[in-house]
Design a protein around this motif. Structure first.
Motif, PDB file in Angstrom:
ATOM      1  N   THR A 221       0.865  -1.170   0.000  1.00 16.18           N
ATOM      2  CA  THR A 221       0.000   0.000   0.000  1.00 16.18           C
ATOM      3  C   THR A 221       0.903   1.221   0.000  1.00 16.18           C
ATOM      4  O   THR A 221       1.754   1.370   0.877  1.00 16.18           O
TER       5      THR A 221
ATOM      6  N   GLU B  90      -2.103   5.303   0.281  1.00 21.74           N
ATOM      7  CA  GLU B  90      -3.513   4.900   0.325  1.00 21.74           C
ATOM      8  C   GLU B  90      -3.951   4.082  -0.896  1.00 21.74           C
ATOM      9  O   GLU B  90      -5.133   3.790  -1.044  1.00 21.74           O
TER      10      GLU B  90
ATOM     11  N   ILE C  30     -11.479   6.966   3.842  1.00 19.64           N
ATOM     12  CA  ILE C  30     -10.728   8.137   3.444  1.00 19.64           C
ATOM     13  C   ILE C  30     -11.592   9.380   3.625  1.00 19.64           C
ATOM     14  O   ILE C  30     -12.720   9.453   3.171  1.00 19.64           O
TER      15      ILE C  30
ATOM     16  N   SER D   6      -4.079  -1.215   4.303  1.00 19.19           N
ATOM     17  CA  SER D   6      -4.752  -0.365   3.326  1.00 19.19           C
ATOM     18  C   SER D   6      -6.095   0.105   3.868  1.00 19.19           C
ATOM     19  O   SER D   6      -6.733  -0.562   4.665  1.00 19.19           O
ATOM     20  N   HIS D   7      -6.534   1.264   3.386  1.00 20.72           N
ATOM     21  CA  HIS D   7      -7.796   1.851   3.833  1.00 20.72           C
ATOM     22  C   HIS D   7      -8.847   1.724   2.735  1.00 20.72           C
ATOM     23  O   HIS D   7      -8.560   1.906   1.560  1.00 20.72           O
TER      24      HIS D   7
END
Length: 649
Positions: free
Chosen positions: A493, A496, A574, A568-569
């Motif tokens: 990642t 983002e 976000i 990771s998002h």
């Protein structure tokens, strides 16, 4: 000379004072809070006394506790460093009453310069050039607004008792004035316990030049040349250098004489700094700092004088050892301030544990002033400065080159810092050419890493990760040729976004497939070092494994953090209303059920002496507010939430 002194400060300045005291055979006493019980300054001192909780107002700013610590340990003098109590006249007076020598100016001199408005009146009487402005006692909103309208825009609002950019606002349109005055008063009251303001005409492209002065108790005074501190962000200095480049000898000595006159006007003693705005060939008095400055090392490097040693000598009653004619300025010195802050996230302060730390090699040309060490936890309670790196050269170009090389050798992982931002500033052609102004950083904004650098860093991370995984599996200790162990598919990642990376063997080289294309490399990995040859250019970087499955890749001119996909998002996360760093909630401006528009201020979070406003990322209705004023929050914590669209309907 004193036999034992107490240092009423922490961090790098406490360590700096201890260094000189030890050189002179003087015993030292450190003070510390809960956060600093294992700090470097505590370890370096001969003794240490606990002051109280982590908050500075409950520890380092407690005059009675500091005085008691000095009496308890038999310290005959107190060095205040800078910040905290260094310019507190009540503290200097309390030392005198307890027959403890304050290593600094008299309380009357501190008071004279402590109020910017009163200082400007005194300086005007002494014949020091002044900017047009208002420094009066009528502080009503009506009066300030009337004065501001008569001065016109652009206009600078300043805290009368301020420093460090606190309580300072630039007004470009009178429509902004009322809100600017309110914000400046609020910040000034919080930072200095006093909400008085002054107004000045704002010079749009000035330089910030300051002059180091020194007076002994016998009335002798000198100036130790000048420093350029123009490179600032949010009115706080980022890069400083001595001497100020491009000054004519006439201006240089006129400023020096004006600075000495300023000190003489208030019967000054000890180290002080007189700060000027330079607009073309005209300079104007800004303020006088009645203490040692953060940037004093550049003056030390060009004069060869230990300013802390001079402070100790003057405080003990000795006269200055050199006259103005004896002083020389040799070569150039440049200093950068390393901060725990994230340039990629609006320079928000960063707190947390230092996982890995490497300093450049120290020499007579490179100096590091710091109060941190590997394993330290950087608290949100104090200023986020980690260290100062200073370099000297025969000329300015050599000093910049030496500093750039030293900064490349500094590597810290565990929390965000401004290393890469500083490297970028040092390489700016306008900086190298000496085209300086206080607006320099705004005019040269941070740029994102280009694709080539990002690709190279991700490729290095992949090569390192593969090699380390194989080393662990096979328990190998010798260097590995990564080409033996291909192909391999992995993902990281990066900023983002998910980056799949494939490593393959091709013609005894490593073919790295990335989302943006392919790189064909000669590659080798040995311990933490990854060496790649791309288009006949060999580059070596260092990769550090960090907690939470992260890797930080250090090149000489940039660095990059990459994570395994577990970190990771999702797109839903976000832009969420979460705390960007550890801090304290100081103001909640919405309630559950309230309808908000995109960009509305919702909550104010304070960390490291700075306010940060959490704004609504979109229109909607607030469902919950999870924290109230005074609550402590951790980075990543959800602060507020929206109602679902279905609920609103």
């Amino acid at each position: 000379m004193f036999s034992k002194i107490l240092i009423a400060n922490r961090g790098e300045i406490a360590c700096r004072v201890i260094e000189t005291a030890q050189k002179l055979g003087i015993k030292t006493v450190a003070v510390y809070s809960d956060s600093d019980y294992k700090a470097l300054h505590v370890q370096l001192a001969d003794e240490a006394v606990y002051l109280g909780p982590s908050s500075a107002i409950d520890s380092y700013l407690q005059i009675d506790k500091v005085i008691a610590a000095a009496k308890q340990t038999g310290a005959s003098a107190i060095h205040p460093g800078y910040g905290f109590l260094s310019e507190n006249a009540d503290f200097a007076e309390a030392c005198q009453q307890q027959k403890i020598q304050f290593i600094g100016p008299t309380a009357s001199a501190i008071r004279a310069m402590g109020s910017k408005s009163e200082a400007k009146a005194l300086m005007a009487e002494a014949g020091v050039p002044m900017l047009p402005g208002y420094h009066g006692s009528d502080q009503s909103d009506e009066s300030l607004i009337n004065k501001a309208e008569s001065l016109g825009c652009p206009l600078m609002i300043k805290a009368a008792m301020g420093g460090g950019g606190k309580g300072m606002r630039v007004i470009h349109d009178l429509a902004e004035l009322e809100a600017g005055l309110a914000a400046a008063k609020r910040e000034s009251l919080k930072s200095f316990g006093d909400d008085r303001l002054l107004l000045e005409r704002f010079v749009t492209r000035p330089r910030h030049i300051e002059v180091q002065i020194f007076f002994d108790q016998q009335g002798n005074g000198v100036f130790l040349f000048d420093r350029d501190c123009s490179l600032q962000r949010r009115h706080q200095k980022v890069i400083e250098e001595a001497p100020a480049p491009g000054l004519s000898s006439e201006i240089r000595f006129a400023m020096g004489e004006a600075a000495v006159n300023a000190g003489r006007a208030i019967n000054y003693q000890g180290a002080g700094t007189v700060e000027f705005l330079l607009d073309g060939n005209q300079f104007y008095f800004m303020e006088m700092n009645t203490r040692l400055q953060v940037e004093h090392p550049v003056t030390e490097m060009v004069t060869g004088i230990d300013l802390v040693e001079w402070q100790l000598e003057v405080a003990s009653g000795l006269p200055l050892q050199l006259s103005q004619e004896d002083l020389n300025c040799t070569g150039n010195a440049v200093e950068v301030r390393l901060y725990a802050e994230d340039p990629d996230n609006s320079f928000l302060p960063s707190s947390g544990r230092i996982h890995d730390l490497r300093w450049p090699e120290i020499s007579d040309r490179v100096r590091v002033d710091t109060g941190i060490q590997q394993g330290d936890h950087i608290s949100s309670h104090y200023d986020p400065m980690l260290a100062k790196l200073i370099a000297w050269g025969e000329d300015r170009q050599q000093a910049i080159a030496n500093l750039s090389e030293a900064l490349a050798g500094y590597q810290q992982s565990g929390l965000a810092d401004n290393r890469d931002f500083l490297l970028s500033l040092l390489s700016e052609p306008d900086f190298i050419d000496g085209q300086l102004s206080t607006g320099f950083i705004d005019e040269h904004p941070v740029t994102e890493l280009n694709q080539q650098k990002t690709d190279l860093a991700v490729a290095a991370a992949a090569l390192y990760w593969q090699t380390q995984s194989l080393s662990e599996q096979k328990r190998l200790s010798q260097p590995l040729n990564t080409n033996q162990y291909l192909p391999k598919l992995m993902s990281f990642t990066v900023q983002e976004q998910l980056w799949p990376v494939k490593l393959e063997n091709k013609d005894n080289k490593t073919l790295v497939s990335l989302p943006s294309g392919q790189l064909l490399l000669d590659a080798s990995v040995e311990q933490q070092r990854v060496t790649v040859e791309l288009e006949a250019q060999k580059v070596t970087c260092r990769v550090v494994a960090m907690p939470d499955s992260q890797l930080k890749v250090f090149f000489n001119d940039f660095s990059l953090v990459v994570s395994l996909p577990v970190l990771s998002h999702s797109q839903d996360q976000i832009g969420a209303m979460t705390a960007p760093m550890n801090g304290t909630v100081t103001n909640v401006m919405v309630q559950p059920g309230e309808e908000v528009g995109e960009g509305k201020a919702l909550l104010i979070l304070e960390a490291m002496k700075m306010e940060h406003t959490i704004k609504a990322p979109k229109e909607g209705v607030i469902a919950s507010v999870f924290y109230q004023s005074g609550d402590q929050v951790e980075a990543g914590a959800s602060l507020l939430s929206y109602k679902d669209e279905a609920d609103v309907a």
